[in-house]
Design an enzyme around this catalytic site. Structure first.
Site, PDB file in Angstrom:
ATOM      1  N   GLU A 230     -18.795   6.735  -2.733  1.00 28.95           N
ATOM      2  CA  GLU A 230     -18.245   8.031  -2.319  1.00 28.95           C
ATOM      3  C   GLU A 230     -17.015   7.868  -1.438  1.00 28.95           C
ATOM      4  O   GLU A 230     -16.984   7.053  -0.516  1.00 28.95           O
ATOM      5  CB  GLU A 230     -19.306   8.804  -1.541  1.00 28.95           C
ATOM      6  CG  GLU A 230     -18.834  10.141  -1.029  1.00 28.95           C
ATOM      7  CD  GLU A 230     -19.960  10.967  -0.420  1.00 28.95           C
ATOM      8  OE1 GLU A 230     -21.012  10.409  -0.052  1.00 28.95           O
ATOM      9  OE2 GLU A 230     -19.774  12.190  -0.318  1.00 28.95           O
ATOM     10  N   CYS A 231     -16.005   8.670  -1.741  1.00 32.19           N
ATOM     11  CA  CYS A 231     -14.791   8.702  -0.929  1.00 32.19           C
ATOM     12  C   CYS A 231     -14.340  10.153  -0.930  1.00 32.19           C
ATOM     13  O   CYS A 231     -13.614  10.585  -1.821  1.00 32.19           O
ATOM     14  CB  CYS A 231     -13.726   7.786  -1.525  1.00 32.19           C
ATOM     15  SG  CYS A 231     -12.178   7.848  -0.603  1.00 32.19           S
ATOM     16  N   CYS A 244      -9.350   5.425  -4.942  1.00 33.71           N
ATOM     17  CA  CYS A 244     -10.667   5.890  -5.423  1.00 33.71           C
ATOM     18  C   CYS A 244     -10.557   7.008  -6.459  1.00 33.71           C
ATOM     19  O   CYS A 244     -11.235   6.952  -7.494  1.00 33.71           O
ATOM     20  CB  CYS A 244     -11.509   6.367  -4.253  1.00 33.71           C
ATOM     21  SG  CYS A 244     -11.755   5.082  -3.020  1.00 33.71           S
ATOM     22  N   GLN A 247      -9.268   5.786  -9.787  1.00 30.67           N
ATOM     23  CA  GLN A 247     -10.264   4.882 -10.386  1.00 30.67           C
ATOM     24  C   GLN A 247     -11.443   5.663 -10.971  1.00 30.67           C
ATOM     25  O   GLN A 247     -11.939   5.337 -12.051  1.00 30.67           O
ATOM     26  CB  GLN A 247     -10.814   3.909  -9.331  1.00 30.67           C
ATOM     27  CG  GLN A 247      -9.904   2.716  -9.063  1.00 30.67           C
ATOM     28  CD  GLN A 247     -10.576   1.694  -8.165  1.00 30.67           C
ATOM     29  OE1 GLN A 247     -11.193   2.052  -7.171  1.00 30.67           O
ATOM     30  NE2 GLN A 247     -10.441   0.425  -8.504  1.00 30.67           N
ATOM     31  N   GLU A 273     -20.219   6.435   1.764  1.00 32.75           N
ATOM     32  CA  GLU A 273     -18.829   6.713   2.156  1.00 32.75           C
ATOM     33  C   GLU A 273     -18.262   5.583   3.026  1.00 32.75           C
ATOM     34  O   GLU A 273     -18.984   4.973   3.824  1.00 32.75           O
ATOM     35  CB  GLU A 273     -18.917   8.030   2.900  1.00 32.75           C
ATOM     36  CG  GLU A 273     -17.758   8.833   3.313  1.00 32.75           C
ATOM     37  CD  GLU A 273     -16.500   8.868   2.521  1.00 32.75           C
ATOM     38  OE1 GLU A 273     -15.713   7.945   2.709  1.00 32.75           O
ATOM     39  OE2 GLU A 273     -16.239   9.828   1.794  1.00 32.75           O
ATOM     40  N   THR A 295      -7.170  -2.326   6.622  1.00 29.94           N
ATOM     41  CA  THR A 295      -8.486  -1.721   6.390  1.00 29.94           C
ATOM     42  C   THR A 295      -9.623  -2.594   6.906  1.00 29.94           C
ATOM     43  O   THR A 295     -10.611  -2.095   7.452  1.00 29.94           O
ATOM     44  CB  THR A 295      -8.659  -1.354   4.892  1.00 29.94           C
ATOM     45  OG1 THR A 295      -9.968  -0.833   4.693  1.00 29.94           O
ATOM     46  CG2 THR A 295      -8.472  -2.550   3.965  1.00 29.94           C
ATOM     47  N   ARG A 309     -22.200  -1.682   2.168  1.00 27.60           N
ATOM     48  CA  ARG A 309     -22.870  -0.920   1.112  1.00 27.60           C
ATOM     49  C   ARG A 309     -24.201  -1.557   0.723  1.00 27.60           C
ATOM     50  O   ARG A 309     -24.386  -2.754   0.866  1.00 27.60           O
ATOM     51  CB  ARG A 309     -21.966  -0.817  -0.115  1.00 27.60           C
ATOM     52  CG  ARG A 309     -20.838   0.149   0.119  1.00 27.60           C
ATOM     53  CD  ARG A 309     -19.901   0.221  -1.051  1.00 27.60           C
ATOM     54  NE  ARG A 309     -19.051  -0.941  -1.153  1.00 27.60           N
ATOM     55  CZ  ARG A 309     -18.063  -1.062  -2.035  1.00 27.60           C
ATOM     56  NH1 ARG A 309     -17.816  -0.087  -2.872  1.00 27.60           N
ATOM     57  NH2 ARG A 309     -17.312  -2.145  -2.061  1.00 27.60           N
ATOM     58  N   LYS A 335     -18.657  -7.503  -5.742  1.00 26.86           N
ATOM     59  CA  LYS A 335     -19.515  -6.449  -6.297  1.00 26.86           C
ATOM     60  C   LYS A 335     -20.331  -7.016  -7.452  1.00 26.86           C
ATOM     61  O   LYS A 335     -21.520  -6.703  -7.598  1.00 26.86           O
ATOM     62  CB  LYS A 335     -18.619  -5.319  -6.823  1.00 26.86           C
ATOM     63  CG  LYS A 335     -19.020  -3.939  -6.409  1.00 26.86           C
ATOM     64  CD  LYS A 335     -18.075  -2.951  -7.104  1.00 26.86           C
ATOM     65  CE  LYS A 335     -17.827  -1.746  -6.265  1.00 26.86           C
ATOM     66  NZ  LYS A 335     -16.898  -0.797  -6.886  1.00 26.86           N
TER      67      LYS A 335
HETATM   68  N1  LIG Z   1     -14.088   1.725   5.783  1.00 26.01           N
HETATM   69  C1  LIG Z   1     -13.156   2.035   4.895  1.00 26.01           C
HETATM   70  N2  LIG Z   1     -13.556   2.436   3.688  1.00 26.01           N
HETATM   71  C2  LIG Z   1     -12.617   2.734   2.786  1.00 26.01           C
HETATM   72  C3  LIG Z   1     -11.243   2.661   3.068  1.00 26.01           C
HETATM   73  N3  LIG Z   1     -10.578   3.057   1.954  1.00 26.01           N
HETATM   74  C4  LIG Z   1     -11.499   3.354   1.031  1.00 26.01           C
HETATM   75  N4  LIG Z   1     -12.732   3.171   1.530  1.00 26.01           N
HETATM   76  C5  LIG Z   1     -14.022   3.315   0.902  1.00 26.01           C
HETATM   77  O1  LIG Z   1     -14.166   2.283  -0.069  1.00 26.01           O
HETATM   78  C6  LIG Z   1     -15.047   2.727  -1.070  1.00 26.01           C
HETATM   79  C7  LIG Z   1     -14.393   2.494  -2.391  1.00 26.01           C
HETATM   80  O2  LIG Z   1     -14.479   1.181  -2.732  1.00 26.01           O
HETATM   81  P1  LIG Z   1     -14.491   0.846  -4.309  1.00 26.01           P
HETATM   82  O3  LIG Z   1     -13.499   1.675  -5.060  1.00 26.01           O
HETATM   83  O4  LIG Z   1     -15.890   0.791  -4.781  1.00 26.01           O
HETATM   84  O5  LIG Z   1     -13.804  -0.516  -4.242  1.00 26.01           O
HETATM   85  P2  LIG Z   1     -14.183  -1.980  -4.189  1.00 26.01           P
HETATM   86  O6  LIG Z   1     -15.579  -2.396  -4.167  1.00 26.01           O
HETATM   87  O7  LIG Z   1     -13.418  -2.446  -3.016  1.00 26.01           O
HETATM   88  O8  LIG Z   1     -13.529  -2.560  -5.525  1.00 26.01           O
HETATM   89  P3  LIG Z   1     -13.289  -1.981  -6.994  1.00 26.01           P
HETATM   90  O9  LIG Z   1     -14.602  -1.924  -7.678  1.00 26.01           O
HETATM   91  O10 LIG Z   1     -12.397  -2.995  -7.543  1.00 26.01           O
HETATM   92  O11 LIG Z   1     -12.626  -0.639  -6.847  1.00 26.01           O
HETATM   93  C8  LIG Z   1     -15.307   4.186  -0.829  1.00 26.01           C
HETATM   94  O12 LIG Z   1     -16.589   4.347  -0.231  1.00 26.01           O
HETATM   95  C9  LIG Z   1     -14.198   4.586   0.142  1.00 26.01           C
HETATM   96  O13 LIG Z   1     -14.573   5.646   1.001  1.00 26.01           O
HETATM   97  C10 LIG Z   1     -10.858   2.230   4.358  1.00 26.01           C
HETATM   98  O14 LIG Z   1      -9.681   2.079   4.682  1.00 26.01           O
HETATM   99  N5  LIG Z   1     -11.845   1.934   5.234  1.00 26.01           N
HETATM  100 ZN   LIG Z   2     -11.007   6.160  -1.274  1.00 20.13          ZN
END
Ligand SMILES: Nc1nc2c(ncn2[C@@H]2O[C@H](COP(=O)(O)OP(=O)(O)OP(=O)(O)O)[C@@H](O)[C@H]2O)c(=O)[nH]1
Ligand SMILES: [Zn+2]
Length: 376
Positions: A230-231, A244, A247, A273, A295, A309, A335
């Site tokens: 969730e984002c 997000c 994607q 989130e 980040t 997570r 992941k």
């Molecule tokens: N803490 C934090 N969470 C973030 C930030 N930007 C995005 N998110 C969170 O990261 C999550 C999205 O991660 P995913 O898209 O699953 O990305 P990932 O596991 O890094 O890799 P992919 O599967 O390649 O996309 C969501 O829960 C967002 O709210 C940030 O700057 N800080």
């Molecule tokens: Zn996001």
């Protein structure tokens, strides 16, 4: 570092948990709830000694004061209070003491690095030895689960009625077996009319995860799966700070294409989130990013893990959908490993990279350079 002198009032004396107390899982759930409500936790350790911890961010006992605060090593390091060894685990606990007792209004800017520009002058403080590290670690983990700042007043005066638990109760939350399918219904979406939403519920967790199943599982091969966390900012508001939203959209369209060819897909929408730190702590991380931190650094500065997570829950959702082997859409090898470790077989990693923009380019570069994402 001086040795902490803990004084026990009658209320904090030696005692053991009431035999009619709830189960560990229930105590952990009540503890998370207490933190959200701003109620203190009273940890009883094996020696029967009690430590009461009042959450600085949410506390409703506004007159509470304490000589000691429990904060993260990362926060202690920015306050120049932790040594490098302690700060190597940014979300490890550190006990600090100031000259005068801390009130809640004084404690908040100490707890929240996002307030540093508004409250630049703090202290002096000193770090003290912590001889109840397991309890302290459990408290910081419960704060993370509750989505609040990892900071507490220790054995406060006038902290209010406390919720009792043991440090080990936190582990009782790990039982994913309690997750069940609660409801399912057809849900035509932009990407395809051929979709069904499956909603999950666990008695252990208030967050309701969902899976969107696209196409039909009629022996139609290994599904294309996206584990999306969730984002709110990206998914709903169209934030440009992350990738997000695009994607999510691209994953749904890829699965729709797959279904047209007789295959199928599953989008797991996990209510975790901010990679598990919660929306409000993510906003604090964003505020730190505006001050120049990336980040990963921003999460760490908050005293929170940069990856928090719960992947076994996603594995359990797949299991309930009858899926054991997947083609996973991700750029994140961690992941893949996390799902494999949780018992899911990942037959293929499908690259899921979307074009960047001026606002998320640094975020994506940090994912590549620090978090091991396979991004070009
Ligand atoms: N803490 C934090 N969470 C973030 C930030 N930007 C995005 N998110 C969170 O990261 C999550 C999205 O991660 P995913 O898209 O699953 O990305 P990932 O596991 O890094 O890799 P992919 O599967 O390649 O996309 C969501 O829960 C967002 O709210 C940030 O700057 N800080
Ligand atoms: Zn996001």
């Amino acid at each position: 570092m001086g040795k902490a002198k803990r004084s026990y009032t009658a209320d904090h004396g030696v005692r053991s948990l009431n035999p009619s107390s709830p189960s560990p899982a229930r105590r952990a759930a009540l503890a998370v709830d207490a933190l959200r409500h701003g109620w203190p936790l009273r940890f009883l350790n094996e020696g029967g000694e009690a430590i009461t911890l009042l959450p600085v961010e949410t506390a409703i006992a506004t007159d509470a004061t304490s000589g000691n605060m429990l904060i993260s090593a990362a926060r202690a390091a920015t306050l120049k209070l932790a040594n490098q060894i302690e700060a190597a685990v940014p979300h490890a606990p550190v006990l600090i003491r100031g000259g005068d007792p801390f009130s809640l209004s004084e404690a908040l800017p100490i707890a929240d690095p996002a307030l540093d520009l508004r409250h630049p002058f703090k202290g002096p403080f000193r770090a003290e030895a912590l001889d109840w590290a397991d309890t302290a670690q459990a408290a910081l983990e419960l704060a993370r689960i509750a989505g609040i700042l990892p900071a507490f007043l220790v054995d406060p005066d006038q902290g209010g009625e406390a919720q009792e638990l043991l440090a080990g109760d936190v582990e009782a939350r790990a039982d994913t077996g309690l997750l069940k399918i609660a409801s399912r219904a057809r849900l035509p979406v932009h990407a395809t009319e051929e979709a069904e939403l499956v909603a999950f519920r666990s008695t252990e967790d208030m967050r309701e995860h969902v899976a969107l199943v696209i196409g039909r599982n009629e022996g139609s091969g290994t599904p294309l799966v996206r584990l999306h966390s969730e984002c709110l900012t990206g998914d709903v508001l169209g934030s440009l700070k992350c990738d997000c939203g695009p994607q999510l959209d691209a994953a749904l369209h890829a699965m729709a294409e797959e279904a047209k060819k007789g295959g199928w897909g599953v989008l797991l929408y996990m209510r975790q989130e901010g990679r598990g730190i919660g929306l409000i702590n993510k906003m604090r991380a964003y505020s730190l990013q505006d001050q120049g931190f990336d980040t990963v650094e921003a999460n760490q500065r908050l005293g929170l893990p940069d990856e928090a997570r719960d992947f076994p829950v996603a594995a359990r959702m797949l299991g309930l959908l009858g899926v054991d082997t997947i083609r996973l859409m991700t750029n994140n090898p961690a992941k893949v490993d996390a799902l494999e470790n949780a018992g899911v077989s990942v037959a293929e990693r499908v690259q899921h990279q979307l074009p960047d923009n001026p606002f998320n380019a640094r975020y994506l570069a940090t994912k590549r350079d620090k978090s091991g994402h396979l991004l070009k």
